[in-house]
Design an enzyme around this catalytic site. Sequence first.
Site, PDB file in Angstrom:
ATOM      1  N   GLY A  66      52.664  30.205  30.445  1.00 36.60           N
ATOM      2  CA  GLY A  66      51.259  30.530  30.647  1.00 36.60           C
ATOM      3  C   GLY A  66      50.630  31.303  29.512  1.00 36.60           C
ATOM      4  O   GLY A  66      49.399  31.298  29.361  1.00 36.60           O
ATOM      5  N   GLU A  94      36.258  39.355  35.825  1.00 33.39           N
ATOM      6  CA  GLU A  94      36.248  39.386  34.367  1.00 33.39           C
ATOM      7  C   GLU A  94      34.986  38.681  33.881  1.00 33.39           C
ATOM      8  O   GLU A  94      34.595  37.633  34.413  1.00 33.39           O
ATOM      9  CB  GLU A  94      37.506  38.760  33.776  1.00 33.39           C
ATOM     10  CG  GLU A  94      37.710  37.297  34.041  1.00 33.39           C
ATOM     11  CD  GLU A  94      38.993  36.761  33.404  1.00 33.39           C
ATOM     12  OE1 GLU A  94      38.878  35.842  32.568  1.00 33.39           O
ATOM     13  OE2 GLU A  94      40.088  37.242  33.747  1.00 33.39           O
ATOM     14  N   HIS A 150      46.208  31.772  38.527  1.00 38.76           N
ATOM     15  CA  HIS A 150      47.158  32.865  38.745  1.00 38.76           C
ATOM     16  C   HIS A 150      48.052  32.604  39.955  1.00 38.76           C
ATOM     17  O   HIS A 150      48.032  33.359  40.924  1.00 38.76           O
ATOM     18  CB  HIS A 150      46.401  34.181  38.969  1.00 38.76           C
ATOM     19  CG  HIS A 150      45.505  34.586  37.846  1.00 38.76           C
ATOM     20  ND1 HIS A 150      44.442  35.460  38.009  1.00 38.76           N
ATOM     21  CD2 HIS A 150      45.521  34.261  36.527  1.00 38.76           C
ATOM     22  CE1 HIS A 150      43.841  35.649  36.851  1.00 38.76           C
ATOM     23  NE2 HIS A 150      44.471  34.928  35.935  1.00 38.76           N
ATOM     24  N   GLY A 195      56.816  35.023  38.466  1.00 36.40           N
ATOM     25  CA  GLY A 195      55.721  35.354  39.357  1.00 36.40           C
ATOM     26  C   GLY A 195      55.913  34.924  40.794  1.00 36.40           C
ATOM     27  O   GLY A 195      55.159  35.366  41.668  1.00 36.40           O
ATOM     28  N   ASN A 201      44.531  40.445  36.622  1.00 29.28           N
ATOM     29  CA  ASN A 201      45.303  39.377  35.978  1.00 29.28           C
ATOM     30  C   ASN A 201      46.787  39.741  36.046  1.00 29.28           C
ATOM     31  O   ASN A 201      47.166  40.872  35.752  1.00 29.28           O
ATOM     32  CB  ASN A 201      44.859  39.211  34.534  1.00 29.28           C
ATOM     33  CG  ASN A 201      43.365  38.955  34.435  1.00 29.28           C
ATOM     34  OD1 ASN A 201      42.561  39.802  34.799  1.00 29.28           O
ATOM     35  ND2 ASN A 201      42.991  37.798  33.929  1.00 29.28           N
TER      36      ASN A 201
END
Length: 547
Positions: free
Chosen positions: A159, A403, A488, A516, A526
């Site tokens: 990523g 963001e 995400h 993750g 993030n």
Amino acid sequence: MSDSASAGSDSKGVSRRGFIAGTGSLLGLAALTGRAPAAHAQAASATASIATGAHVPALVIGTGYGGSVAALRLAQAGVDVHMIEMGMAWDTPGADGKIFCNTLSPDHRSYWLRTRTKAPLNYFLGYPIDKDISRYTGVLDAEEFSGITVYQGRGVGGGSLVNGGMAVTPKRENFAAILPSVNPDEMYDVYYPRANAGLGVGTVDPAWFDSTACYQYARVGRKHAQRSGFPFVFVPDVYDWDYMKQEAAGTVTKSALDGEILYGNNHGKKSLQKTYIAQAKATGKVTVSALHKVTSVAPTAGGGYTVVIEQIDTSGATTATKTVTADKVFFAAGSVGTSKLLVKLKATGVLPDLNDEIGKGWGDNGNVMCGRANHLWDPTGKLQSTIPCGGIDNWAAGGAFAEVAPLPTGIETYASFYLSITNNPHRAQFSWNAATGTVDLNWQTSWKQPAIDMAKTIFDKINAKEGTIYRTDLFGVYKIWGDHLTYHPLGGAVLNKATDNYGRLAGYPGLYVIDGSLIPGNTTVNPFVTITALAERNIEKIIATDL
């Protein structure tokens, strides 16, 4: 995708006809659909290719954040490591002299085994902008499940190749909700600082931010946030800020200021290739097999594991099937990749003793996108850095952190664009579909509604204060919210549930999860700094106790 979210909103939107009339800017359509010069197929990786019959002390599946941390620390502890990466090495320029293609001119390098692009923002002025491309093992995967598209990096660096590099450490008061079984003191005193140092995290120079043309869009975002009473915060990033200053001065090849982000960044971004992976390779104890995909991990009589690996070419075709053995295996293929593989291995009886938590706890980090149409006297700038450096924090009051994102079209759009991370409570589960031989995810698009409601706590207020309206031309026709995707993905092999409190898989000594998929669905910001810091924590314990 359903439009029910926007249809149920009482917020006003701008029509594509009204926006075109207001700006006279059909040039944007041409800019966004212009074709790049044809490029030759990129050469395959120059990195090593694992041989069938090989034995490795540690095999790492994936080269993203968790896998890169594991490889470096294992190598520093004296362990020989082989990393398996499904994507390409991305170390060889194409015919245009660039490794990665530009966001505005996607070619075969842009997408993973697709014949048509699938951009996250796939309309402009109400017109579709996706285009046909040649099938290739490109850098961005838009993996489609029944209710959501999950964007993932494909290549050595995972990523880190395709994200905006926003390197955010969560607020300490929010950490207990992210990883309740982890001691926050050790994370904030030791592992977050270690991760930030390893990733090369830095923050934009505020004085330069205030003066440079390329962040006019972010200054407008700051002004609007503050006038509505929301705090605007500078957000750290892994871009080389000195390089970006040189880009603005015209003394180096432009990268962030040339629209490079979605399909890779050729110069200034400190991806994992330049940080953890470079350090790992420098030990002489780490090798990488790119264009290789693990399909099975099975216990071997007498200890260790037999790993089946398919080698593929740039069309996605399998060119060889290899069998190797490994003493220890680290699953680091990302939330989706690790979860899918483990769910398959459990359901098909290869790893039947994995517990029933496998595949559960998956979330989208509350991702939802939107745009606002500003007044003509409030331009956001035709030159926009693709690297976000600020956000609007309404987490405590409204469950949203937004963001201020770029919209690098190369023209003036009078638009503000945002990616929000919200406290969406919904969690999905991966399951094996025996009829199709695939792994399904039971996410529903309607589950995005809480994320939309939380984002609206920011943007409804800003619109009311500024007298502005939502853009409706970025995700379809008359559709306000980008509620169809996540950048995400998190969860699926949750820490202290599917694994022990350090990522050891229940029932199988020597099998670990270190990516993750350990984090149950949300990090409040993030996620990649948290993934990296957790990997640093876990691998330190594993090296100390298991090796």
